[in-house]
Design a protein around this motif. Sequence first.
Motif, short mmCIF file in Angstrom:
data_model
loop_
_atom_site.label_atom_id
_atom_site.label_comp_id
_atom_site.label_asym_id
_atom_site.label_seq_id
_atom_site.Cartn_x
_atom_site.Cartn_y
_atom_site.Cartn_z
N CYS A 150 17.24 -18.91 -16.39
CA CYS A 150 18.50 -19.55 -16.05
C CYS A 150 18.52 -19.87 -14.55
O CYS A 150 18.66 -18.97 -13.72
N ALA A 151 18.36 -21.14 -14.24
CA ALA A 151 18.44 -21.56 -12.83
C ALA A 151 19.92 -21.66 -12.46
O ALA A 151 20.65 -22.51 -12.97
N PHE A 152 20.38 -20.75 -11.61
CA PHE A 152 21.78 -20.77 -11.18
C PHE A 152 21.86 -20.19 -9.77
O PHE A 152 20.93 -19.56 -9.29
N GLN A 153 23.01 -20.38 -9.14
CA GLN A 153 23.22 -19.92 -7.77
C GLN A 153 23.70 -18.47 -7.80
O GLN A 153 24.89 -18.21 -7.78
N ASP A 154 22.77 -17.52 -7.85
CA ASP A 154 23.13 -16.10 -7.89
C ASP A 154 23.82 -15.68 -6.59
O ASP A 154 24.79 -14.95 -6.61
N ILE A 155 23.30 -16.12 -5.49
CA ILE A 155 23.92 -15.80 -4.19
C ILE A 155 25.06 -16.78 -4.02
O ILE A 155 24.89 -17.90 -3.54
N ASP A 156 26.24 -16.34 -4.44
CA ASP A 156 27.38 -17.23 -4.63
C ASP A 156 28.51 -17.07 -3.61
O ASP A 156 29.60 -17.58 -3.80
N GLY A 157 28.26 -16.31 -2.55
CA GLY A 157 29.30 -16.13 -1.53
C GLY A 157 30.31 -15.04 -1.86
O GLY A 157 31.24 -14.82 -1.08
N GLN A 158 30.15 -14.36 -2.99
CA GLN A 158 31.09 -13.30 -3.34
C GLN A 158 30.58 -11.89 -3.05
O GLN A 158 31.35 -10.94 -3.10
N ASP A 159 29.30 -11.76 -2.76
CA ASP A 159 28.76 -10.42 -2.50
C ASP A 159 29.47 -9.73 -1.33
O ASP A 159 29.67 -8.51 -1.35
N GLN A 160 29.87 -10.49 -0.34
CA GLN A 160 30.51 -9.90 0.84
C GLN A 160 31.87 -9.28 0.51
O GLN A 160 32.32 -8.37 1.19
N ALA A 161 32.53 -9.77 -0.54
CA ALA A 161 33.84 -9.25 -0.94
C ALA A 161 33.72 -8.13 -1.97
O ALA A 161 34.74 -7.55 -2.35
N ALA A 162 32.52 -7.85 -2.41
CA ALA A 162 32.31 -6.89 -3.50
C ALA A 162 31.94 -5.50 -2.99
O ALA A 162 31.44 -5.34 -1.88
N TYR A 163 32.18 -4.54 -3.86
CA TYR A 163 31.54 -3.23 -3.74
C TYR A 163 30.34 -3.28 -4.66
O TYR A 163 30.39 -3.91 -5.72
#
Length: 149
Positions: A35-48
């Motif tokens: 599955c080619a998709f954008q895993d690094i989606d800009g939400q990691d910084q807001a996550a635990y």
Amino acid sequence: MTLTWTTKPFDALTLSELYALLQLRSEVFVVEQTCAFQDIDGQDQAAYHLLGHSETGELAAYTRLFGAGISYPEASIGRVVVSPKYRRYGLGRELLHESIGAIEALFGAQPIQIGAQLYLKGFYESFGFQQQGEGYLEDGIPHIHMIRA
């Protein structure tokens, strides 16, 4: 098999931990599921980030956790993954149990929403999640929204 669980905000991750979790997500979601998709989606910084390490220190299981209003109106669990090397030990159940507990510890008891791959519906239902609405395709894979009250 016993895992050691840690939960960290993005800024507390070491470079090695960040590399390992991105490598695991890529191994499973991009390569294994083709599955080619954008895993690094800009939400990691807001996550635990919930990390389950084996006795040898390898990252065996992982999820990212969000408070309400970030990914969904409810708190949420995403990027649920167990390393192929560590499957068949019941770690998926342990991972989800730890994830729900971490959400409650971080944000209090509240509804939790997930975007689940359709084939895992029964697995998530066993934890009290219920389907909400119709299914949808995400990156070519059938998904459903589910909420645990």
